[in-house]
Design an enzyme around this catalytic site. Sequence first.
Site, PDB file in Angstrom:
ATOM      1  N   CYS A  28     -10.554 -10.451   1.353  1.00  0.00           N
ATOM      2  CA  CYS A  28     -10.050  -9.539   2.385  1.00  0.00           C
ATOM      3  C   CYS A  28     -11.127  -9.183   3.401  1.00  0.00           C
ATOM      4  CB  CYS A  28      -9.484  -8.283   1.734  1.00  0.00           C
ATOM      5  SG  CYS A  28     -10.669  -7.417   0.681  1.00  0.00           S
ATOM      6  N   GLY A  62      -3.158  -6.519  -0.830  1.00  0.00           N
ATOM      7  CA  GLY A  62      -2.391  -7.683  -0.393  1.00  0.00           C
ATOM      8  C   GLY A  62      -2.147  -7.666   1.099  1.00  0.00           C
ATOM      9  N   SER A  63      -1.010  -8.180   1.508  1.00  0.00           N
ATOM     10  CA  SER A  63      -0.736  -8.367   2.935  1.00  0.00           C
ATOM     11  C   SER A  63      -0.295  -7.071   3.604  1.00  0.00           C
ATOM     12  CB  SER A  63       0.356  -9.424   3.122  1.00  0.00           C
ATOM     13  OG  SER A  63       1.620  -8.916   2.736  1.00  0.00           O
ATOM     14  N   THR A  64      -0.487  -7.016   4.905  1.00  0.00           N
ATOM     15  CA  THR A  64      -0.061  -5.862   5.695  1.00  0.00           C
ATOM     16  C   THR A  64       1.452  -5.710   5.651  1.00  0.00           C
ATOM     17  OG1 THR A  64      -1.961  -6.177   7.145  1.00  0.00           O
ATOM     18  CG2 THR A  64      -0.171  -4.809   7.976  1.00  0.00           C
ATOM     19  N   GLY A  83       2.372  -4.136   2.451  1.00  0.00           N
ATOM     20  CA  GLY A  83       1.879  -2.763   2.479  1.00  0.00           C
ATOM     21  C   GLY A  83       2.824  -1.839   3.218  1.00  0.00           C
ATOM     22  N   GLU A 143      -5.027  -1.604   0.310  1.00  0.00           N
ATOM     23  CA  GLU A 143      -6.154  -2.386   0.797  1.00  0.00           C
ATOM     24  C   GLU A 143      -5.573  -3.691   1.282  1.00  0.00           C
ATOM     25  OE1 GLU A 143      -8.530  -5.180   0.147  1.00  0.00           O
ATOM     26  OE2 GLU A 143     -10.283  -4.160  -0.666  1.00  0.00           O
TER      27      GLU A 143
END
Length: 433
Positions: free
Chosen positions: A265, A208-210, A213, A231
């Site tokens: 991604c 997903g998103s940074t 994360g 990821e």
Amino acid sequence: MTEFTYTFDTPTYKGFSRLNTGLFINGTFVQPVGATSTIDIVNPANGKLITTVYAGSAIDVDIAVNAAHKAFKTTWGLKTPGTERGRLLHKLADLVESNLPEFAALEALNVGKFNRISFSLWKGFPVASKEIEMVISTIRYFAGWADKVQGKTIEPSEITPLTALKFASLINQAGFPPGVINIVNGYGLTVGAAIAEHPLIPKVSFTGSTRIGRSIMRAASETNLKSVTLELGGKSPCIIFDDADVDQAVKWAAFGIFFNSGQSCIAGSRIFVQDGIYDKVVKQFSSLANGLASATGDPFTPGIQHGPVVSQVQFERVMSYIESGKSDGANVLVGGQRHGSEGFFVEPTIFTDVKQDMRIVKEEIFGPVAVLIKFTTEEEVIEAANKTSYGLSCNVFSESISRALRVAHALEAGSAFVSEIIELNSAHLTGVT
């Protein structure tokens, strides 16, 4: 317990689907503990409600984790030989495979991915079916690594849980002991956070998103220091040199950014084109994008080549980036608008005359939006391509294999594709550290 049924009667698929909309915990579909809340599941092709599913809470996660922990200690793990665990995984893969058309149709309905593709650009790559095939091959892959399998608690996306819930219905049929696999629908702020913070979970994997994360890593560090695999986002460079086969390069580059409406991604959203062929690439890329725009619509409709983004929130996010590009002075070569009046469709969009400090160049958009950037020298493009905080993948197009490999090695990306864009297989890993 609520059951969802749906009859597909479309030109590309006819069939019937039935699944439970509860939480799958300890081998049983259950309602959430305490106050019952639900999540609306929307068809991205028309914005209309498909169904609602139950939403779990931290309490439900705790119950699921304890069920997984007990199963691992009593009926799974070292209590079940690796050969038996492998056999059950193979059986689960067989069950998914036997229901592949239904899984693919649910993905097309819930996510907007193409169910069946028999036309030009994406020919031979039916998105929904291909991704279900990836699930099957991945299960079979890990069946051979059965000594690594543990009790699992899974949180599917709150936007697209239908195939996960259908998958849950096959777990008991495959013969898995209760608690080995648990699926808890819910929002990231509640269910996701509870998983990241839970002291009995030794490992979390997240795609997903940074931003999310980072929050997972923070939660892991502040609780039991669990292992974390992330990821996250991408802003992958796609480099086309003068000596490339232009027709093939443009086809693949378009596939890389417009595949799945740019929701990948590893989408090649920064397309660098050497100045000797820049005008030719711009012309061909524009023609291809315009063709996709004229073939935009419901993924079950024959001839459709470009579908919706997954949700209203994602639609608004993509459109905000497009408006940002316009405000910053970039040139909209193609697209840049909403398609139609219903659903979450964004026109295939190409920007030119961009600068490195623009948001559309720096940040992941996760939509069908590309930037075309002219370059002159190899050294120049390597420096520009590496000017990013992301590092999932890169793409290089050149008829010179020595140049392609040299540049690929110089790019700071975990996966490199030469003269192609996406190759999916069960052992494929991406990322750079």
